[in-house]
Every structure is written in C-alpha cells, then in structure tokens.
Design a protein around this motif. Structure first.
Motif, PDB file in Angstrom:
ATOM      1  N   GLY A  28       0.824  -1.215   0.000  1.00  0.00           N
ATOM      2  CA  GLY A  28       0.000   0.000   0.000  1.00  0.00           C
ATOM      3  C   GLY A  28       0.847   1.249   0.000  1.00  0.00           C
ATOM      4  N   GLY A  29       0.681   2.064   1.042  1.00  0.00           N
ATOM      5  CA  GLY A  29       1.471   3.282   1.163  1.00  0.00           C
ATOM      6  C   GLY A  29       0.887   4.444   0.389  1.00  0.00           C
ATOM      7  N   ALA A  30       1.764   5.291  -0.121  1.00  0.00           N
ATOM      8  CA  ALA A  30       1.330   6.517  -0.791  1.00  0.00           C
ATOM      9  C   ALA A  30       0.939   6.256  -2.244  1.00  0.00           C
ATOM     10  CB  ALA A  30       2.441   7.561  -0.739  1.00  0.00           C
ATOM     11  N   LEU A  31      -0.033   7.040  -2.696  1.00  0.00           N
ATOM     12  CA  LEU A  31      -0.413   7.048  -4.106  1.00  0.00           C
ATOM     13  C   LEU A  31      -0.392   8.520  -4.517  1.00  0.00           C
ATOM     14  CD1 LEU A  31      -3.424   5.142  -5.717  1.00  0.00           C
ATOM     15  CD2 LEU A  31      -2.496   7.263  -6.599  1.00  0.00           C
ATOM     16  N   VAL A  32       0.647   8.904  -5.233  1.00  0.00           N
ATOM     17  CA  VAL A  32       0.860  10.310  -5.564  1.00  0.00           C
ATOM     18  C   VAL A  32       0.565  10.515  -7.045  1.00  0.00           C
ATOM     19  CG1 VAL A  32       2.467  12.246  -5.441  1.00  0.00           C
ATOM     20  CG2 VAL A  32       2.660  10.360  -3.806  1.00  0.00           C
ATOM     21  N   ARG A  33      -0.709  10.699  -7.386  1.00  0.00           N
ATOM     22  CA  ARG A  33      -1.102  10.834  -8.786  1.00  0.00           C
ATOM     23  C   ARG A  33      -2.243  11.840  -8.924  1.00  0.00           C
ATOM     24  NH1 ARG A  33       2.887   7.924 -11.751  1.00  0.00           N
ATOM     25  NH2 ARG A  33       3.791   6.629 -10.097  1.00  0.00           N
ATOM     26  N   SER A  34      -2.414  12.316 -10.138  1.00  0.00           N
ATOM     27  CA  SER A  34      -3.507  13.239 -10.427  1.00  0.00           C
ATOM     28  C   SER A  34      -4.641  12.492 -11.120  1.00  0.00           C
ATOM     29  CB  SER A  34      -3.015  14.380 -11.322  1.00  0.00           C
ATOM     30  OG  SER A  34      -4.100  15.210 -11.702  1.00  0.00           O
ATOM     31  N   PHE A  35      -5.863  12.711 -10.616  1.00  0.00           N
ATOM     32  CA  PHE A  35      -7.070  12.121 -11.201  1.00  0.00           C
ATOM     33  C   PHE A  35      -8.030  13.230 -11.638  1.00  0.00           C
ATOM     34  CE2 PHE A  35      -5.318   8.927  -8.403  1.00  0.00           C
ATOM     35  CZ  PHE A  35      -5.557   7.713  -9.029  1.00  0.00           C
ATOM     36  N   ARG A  36      -7.498  14.374 -12.009  1.00  0.00           N
ATOM     37  CA  ARG A  36      -8.351  15.503 -12.365  1.00  0.00           C
ATOM     38  C   ARG A  36      -9.188  15.198 -13.606  1.00  0.00           C
ATOM     39  NH1 ARG A  36      -3.869  20.205 -12.124  1.00  0.00           N
ATOM     40  NH2 ARG A  36      -2.833  18.584 -13.344  1.00  0.00           N
ATOM     41  N   ASN A  37     -10.476  15.539 -13.499  1.00  0.00           N
ATOM     42  CA  ASN A  37     -11.427  15.337 -14.603  1.00  0.00           C
ATOM     43  C   ASN A  37     -11.510  13.880 -15.057  1.00  0.00           C
ATOM     44  OD1 ASN A  37     -12.133  18.219 -15.011  1.00  0.00           O
ATOM     45  ND2 ASN A  37      -9.977  18.378 -15.559  1.00  0.00           N
ATOM     46  N   SER A  38     -11.197  12.965 -14.155  1.00  0.00           N
ATOM     47  CA  SER A  38     -11.299  11.543 -14.476  1.00  0.00           C
ATOM     48  C   SER A  38     -12.690  11.027 -14.112  1.00  0.00           C
ATOM     49  CB  SER A  38     -10.238  10.747 -13.711  1.00  0.00           C
ATOM     50  OG  SER A  38     -10.442  10.883 -12.308  1.00  0.00           O
ATOM     51  N   VAL A  39     -12.992   9.818 -14.559  1.00  0.00           N
ATOM     52  CA  VAL A  39     -14.227   9.128 -14.194  1.00  0.00           C
ATOM     53  C   VAL A  39     -13.824   7.841 -13.487  1.00  0.00           C
ATOM     54  CG1 VAL A  39     -16.319   7.994 -15.030  1.00  0.00           C
ATOM     55  CG2 VAL A  39     -15.510  10.092 -16.137  1.00  0.00           C
ATOM     56  N   LEU A  40     -14.165   7.740 -12.206  1.00  0.00           N
ATOM     57  CA  LEU A  40     -13.824   6.558 -11.415  1.00  0.00           C
ATOM     58  C   LEU A  40     -15.114   5.909 -10.933  1.00  0.00           C
ATOM     59  CD1 LEU A  40     -10.902   8.002  -9.232  1.00  0.00           C
ATOM     60  CD2 LEU A  40     -10.771   6.907 -11.478  1.00  0.00           C
ATOM     61  N   ILE A  41     -15.391   4.722 -11.436  1.00  0.00           N
ATOM     62  CA  ILE A  41     -16.629   4.022 -11.103  1.00  0.00           C
ATOM     63  C   ILE A  41     -16.297   2.708 -10.399  1.00  0.00           C
ATOM     64  CG2 ILE A  41     -18.720   2.949 -12.025  1.00  0.00           C
ATOM     65  CD1 ILE A  41     -18.602   4.915 -14.339  1.00  0.00           C
ATOM     66  N   GLU A  42     -16.818   2.560  -9.184  1.00  0.00           N
ATOM     67  CA  GLU A  42     -16.599   1.361  -8.368  1.00  0.00           C
ATOM     68  C   GLU A  42     -15.110   1.079  -8.171  1.00  0.00           C
ATOM     69  OE1 GLU A  42     -18.933  -2.056  -9.447  1.00  0.00           O
ATOM     70  OE2 GLU A  42     -20.575  -0.816 -10.175  1.00  0.00           O
ATOM     71  N   CYS A  43     -14.326   2.129  -8.054  1.00  0.00           N
ATOM     72  CA  CYS A  43     -12.892   1.967  -7.794  1.00  0.00           C
ATOM     73  C   CYS A  43     -12.621   2.026  -6.294  1.00  0.00           C
ATOM     74  CB  CYS A  43     -12.091   3.047  -8.519  1.00  0.00           C
ATOM     75  SG  CYS A  43     -12.030   2.808 -10.314  1.00  0.00           S
ATOM     76  N   ASP A  44     -11.699   1.199  -5.849  1.00  0.00           N
ATOM     77  CA  ASP A  44     -11.369   1.101  -4.430  1.00  0.00           C
ATOM     78  C   ASP A  44     -10.024   1.778  -4.174  1.00  0.00           C
ATOM     79  OD1 ASP A  44     -10.826   0.417  -1.837  1.00  0.00           O
ATOM     80  OD2 ASP A  44     -11.258  -1.717  -2.062  1.00  0.00           O
ATOM     81  N   LEU A  45     -10.076   2.944  -3.527  1.00  0.00           N
ATOM     82  CA  LEU A  45      -8.860   3.673  -3.155  1.00  0.00           C
ATOM     83  C   LEU A  45      -8.724   3.724  -1.640  1.00  0.00           C
ATOM     84  CD1 LEU A  45     -10.218   5.396  -5.839  1.00  0.00           C
ATOM     85  CD2 LEU A  45      -7.891   6.273  -5.728  1.00  0.00           C
ATOM     86  N   SER A  46      -9.126   2.657  -0.990  1.00  0.00           N
ATOM     87  CA  SER A  46      -9.108   2.608   0.470  1.00  0.00           C
ATOM     88  C   SER A  46      -7.715   2.285   0.999  1.00  0.00           C
ATOM     89  CB  SER A  46     -10.106   1.556   0.970  1.00  0.00           C
ATOM     90  OG  SER A  46      -9.776   0.273   0.464  1.00  0.00           O
ATOM     91  N   ARG A  47      -7.487   2.691   2.263  1.00  0.00           N
ATOM     92  CA  ARG A  47      -6.272   2.383   3.031  1.00  0.00           C
ATOM     93  C   ARG A  47      -4.994   2.898   2.369  1.00  0.00           C
ATOM     94  NH1 ARG A  47      -5.390  -3.279   3.768  1.00  0.00           N
ATOM     95  NH2 ARG A  47      -6.414  -3.630   1.760  1.00  0.00           N
TER      96      ARG A  47
END
Length: 285
Positions: free
Chosen positions: A80-99
C-alpha cells in the motif's frame, strides 16, 4: 482478455508494461486507460512493493490519470502506502482507493461513483468541482480536504449511513474538510451524540419539569449517559434550562430563553450559536 493477459509469462508482462510507460508520456492517457487496467489487474495481486511503485512500472514516475475512465479497480496492492497521482477530470466508477496515503493526489473535476476512500488519508486533497455519488469515506482523514466548489447533488456513505446534499456537506465539515457554506444544524447532525441532544431538546420542550434521570439515562440517552449529562449541563450553563427539585427527584425545566433554540433543534430547523460548541467537541468516530 483479462484471462489471456493473466496467463502470460512475467517477461511478456514486463515488456507490455515497458511499452505502456513509453506510450503514456506520448499519447492521451485516456486512450490507454483500458490497457492500464488490464496490466494492473494482472500484476497487482502478486505485487510485493508499494502501490505507487507498481504504478511507476506501468505509467512512469510522473504519469497521471487526468481525463481517464477507470472502473472496478482496487488500487491498494502489496504494502500500500502513498499514491501520488492526479485524477483531475477523471471518471472513477466502483474503484477502491481505500487504506492509502492520498495526501498528494488530486481529484478536482472528477466524477466519482460508488468509489471507496475508506481509511485513506485525504488531508488537504483537492476535490474542487468534483461530482460524488455514493462515495464511501468511512474512517478517512479529511482535514483540510477541499470540497469548496463540490457538486451540490453529492451523496456519501460513512459507517454504513448514507448522507446526501446538505447533510453530506455537514458530515465533511464535521471531519475538518473545507466545504461551501452550510447551516450549522447539518454539521451537528454528523456528531455522534446528535440524536441524544435532539431527543432531550424535544422532551424539555414538551413543557413542565422533566426528571433528570429520565433525560440522561433512558431512551436514546441510554446509549451514552455521559453525553446526555454533558448536554443537559450545557443547557443549564447557557441559561436554556434550570435545575429544580421536586421531593427527592431532581428535575430540569425549560427557560424562556431556551424555548426557541431548543424547539429549532428538536425540529431540525437550525442550530443556535450557543449550542455550536457542544457539537464541535467530543470524539469523532
């Protein structure tokens, strides 16, 4: 296609990832999102490093997901750890960005539907102009997360409870997020002792003297008598109620000053400034 990719050798997957990294920096990432999803699902189950490390092997150290459409992806993998990304103007459906540690990620203008940020650190994350539909923030750290220009039709989930529109904004504000102006009553609704306070207010507004033990130990108050005691003591301290004694039973009576503020609380019509302090304190769960 996923079954085909999953059955390929590690060397073949490495070559595919290398090609994707090169293409990600040249072409529109939105056109490559489906390829990314295939390779992510093939590699993430056995990945032993951090989430961002795997992303680097797929889209490079600075690759982002602006204007991408991603569906049903679990972004936590390995350690896991860090997720350093840009999701600007994206479409995220049923995505799991937990923990995940998402403090340096950006979701401005994104469409988030049935996504989960459960247990993630979202401190200071930008969600400006985003649309949130059935997004789970259970246990997420939301201090200074920016929802200031969020779509007003949002709906959130927290600990299995659904919050919509103003109540959703109140929940975010109660967790320390930056939101558009919202009536204090909606922030109070997200407080763990709100139902106790509301029912005490309703009871004392019914007129006459109320037994102190009944107010603080029965009904909703039985779930947390200490919280009920604090609320009654608050009412007395600000002059909205007074203690009296009838025989050996201690009673509480409404004052003239408390009639309108407590009626508004009981009817969820607004929150008096003098009561804001009670709902700004206490442990958040």
């Amino acid at each position: 296609m996923e079954a085909f990719i999953a059955g390929e050798s590690a060397a073949f997957l490495d070559e595919c990832c290398s090609q994707l990294v090169q293409q990600w920096s040249i072409f529109n990432p939105g056109e490559l999102a489906s390829t990314f999803a295939l390779l992510w699902n093939a590699r993430s189950p056995t990945w032993q490093g951090g989430t961002d490390e795997l992303l680097t092997t797929l889209i490079g150290p600075h690759g982002g997901f602006d204007h991408c459409r991603l569906e049903r992806l679990k972004m936590f993998c390995g350690t896991g750890g860090a997720l350093v990304r840009s999701f600007r103007n994206s479409v995220l459906i049923e995505c799991d960005l937990s923990r995940l540690d998402l403090r340096k990620s950006r979701f401005g203008g994104a469409w988030l539907e049935s996504a989960s940020f459960e247990g993630s650190d979202l401190t200071g994350v930008d969600f400006s102009d985003a649309s949130l539909l059935d997004v789970d923030f259970t246990g997420a750290v939301l201090s200074d997360a920016n929802f200031h220009s969020i779509d007003g039709g949002l709906s959130l989930r927290f600990a299995g409870v659904e919050y919509t529109k103003e109540r959703a904004l109140g929940l975010l504000a109660s967790r320390g997020a930056i939101v558009p102006p919202v009536d204090a009553i909606y922030i109070a609704m997200a407080h763990p002792h709100y139902e106790i306070a509301k029912k005490i207010a309703r009871r004392v507004c019914e007129g006459g003297a109320s037994q102190y033990l009944g107010l603080t130990q029965r009904g909703a108050s039985a779930k947390d008598p200490a919280a009920a005691v604090r609320f009654v003591d608050t009412l007395v301290s600000i002059g909205y109620a007074v203690f009296d004694k009838s025989g050996s039973a201690r009673t509480v009576e409404l004052t003239v000053a408390g009639r309108t503020p407590l009626r508004r609380l009981a009817e969820e019509d607004g929150l008096d400034e003098a009561l804001v302090g009670y709902f700004s304190s206490g442990k958040r769960t």
